[in-house]
Design an enzyme around this catalytic site. Structure first.
Site, PDB file in Angstrom:
ATOM      1  CE  LYS A 167      -3.962  -0.190   2.519  1.00 50.13           C
ATOM      2  NZ  LYS A 167      -4.902  -0.606   3.594  1.00 50.13           N
ATOM      3  CG  ASP A 206      -8.148   1.755   4.071  1.00 47.46           C
ATOM      4  OD1 ASP A 206      -8.969   0.925   3.630  1.00 47.46           O
ATOM      5  OD2 ASP A 206      -6.920   1.556   4.089  1.00 47.46           O
TER       6      ASP A 206
END
Ligand SMILES: NC(=O)c1ccc[n+]([C@@H]2O[C@H](COP(=O)([O-])OP(=O)(O)OC[C@H]3O[C@@H](n4cnc5c(N)ncnc54)[C@H](OP(=O)(O)O)[C@@H]3O)[C@@H](O)[C@H]2O)c1
Length: 277
Positions: free
Chosen positions: A71, A107
């Protein structure tokens, strides 16, 4: 549905990838909305990340999710990175447009959308308490600041890590020592556990909730088990509570819409399908 050359393709890049629930999540939506497309798990070794991102473009993928351990590194491989992903320092969603790779991070969006399930119980004007200073905490802190929370009390076992985050993200974050529950929880409107404590196979989160106002919303982003000891303790003393599964489900929405052209809904049937994974 039988696929042909018009099928839209997306997937999730990670290493390992076998335990990812994303294929089941997106697979549920693809079936529900009768979309000609596929979402596949893509096991990408860290050494192959750059070639894998180029491969997505070469193979005509609409994009992909990105999970551990890629990520942070994948941001440098994008042609463009959104402001929120830049602030979070990680990318979890890639969208290929005209051969260019755009990186975003959903997120924090997923976290806030999940809290909205108990919108009635959350007052962003009151201080929020965040436990943990890892990758998930970063996204959540950025999202809370964007939502207008003016005071965030941040507690992490390794205090220096919390201080580094506070330094980077701004003055609204106040770092307290791990375990100083009475100081941290007074007048709070929101308590969030972003540590791995309470997760199956991990030690329990030992927290004294005595000072937490009964009206404060409690959220645990751990979702295995779904009802963590923190959530159970919060509900037992009358606090409103939201489990962590919704964050996972809601964070998937922006990617699905960008790749497959439908804004998907988070439903009880989706929750069930993902829990059975
Ligand atoms: N619901 C969702 O969609 C979602 C999304 C992302 C993550 N998660 C969950 O969130 C959790 C954290 O993920 P992450 O990616 O942020 O992990 P991470 O970057 O590894 O961070 C782990 C955090 O947990 C703390 N911690 C670990 N063991 C501890 C212990 N024994 N005592 C006190 N603190 C401890 C760490 O503190 P130190 O800094 O002191 O090590 C750190 O703050 C995981 O359980 C993950 O499954 C859920």
């Amino acid at each position: 549905m039988t696929l042909d050359g018009e099928a839209r393709l997306a997937g999730v890049l990670g290493w390992p990838i076998a335990h990812s629930r994303s294929p089941r999540l997106h697979g549920h939506w693809l079936a529900q909305y009768r979309i000609k497309g596929a979402y596949v798990p893509l096991a990408v070794h860290p050494d192959d990340l750059e070639r894998a991102v180029e491969g997505l473009v070469a193979l005509g993928f609409r994009g992909a999710n990105v999970t551990l351990p890629h990520k942070e590194r994948v941001a440098a491989l994008c042609d463009r990175v959104s402001e929120r992903a830049r602030r979070i320092g990680a990318v979890n969603t890639l969208v290929v447009r005209d051969g260019r790779v755009e990186g975003d991070n959903s997120d924090g969006f997923g976290f806030i959308e999940n809290l909205k399930e108990r919108e009635d119980a959350w007052e962003p004007t009151r201080p929020a308490v965040v436990l943990g200073a890892g990758g998930a905490a970063r996204a959540i802190l950025v999202a809370l600041l964007e939502a207008g929370v003016r005071e965030i009390r941040l507690l992490n076992r390794t205090r220096a890590r919390a201080e580094a985050l506070a330094e980077e993200l701004g003055r609204n974050i106040r770092v307290l020592d791990w375990g100083t529950w009475d100081d941290a929880l007074g007048e709070t409107g929101l308590l969030v556990n972003t540590t791995s404590l309470g997760m199956s196979g991990q030690p329990p989160l030992e927290i004294d909730l005595r000072a937490l106002p009964a009206s404060a919303l409690v959220n645990d982003i751990v979702y295995v088990p779904l009802e963590t000891p923190l959530l159970a303790a919060a509900r037992a003393r009358g606090n409103p509570a939201v489990d962590g599964l919704g964050m996972l489900l809601h964070q998937a929405r922006p990617g699905f819409e960008a790749w497959f052209g439908v804004a998907p809904q988070v439903t009880p049937a989706l929750r069930q399908a993902v829990l059975e994974a």
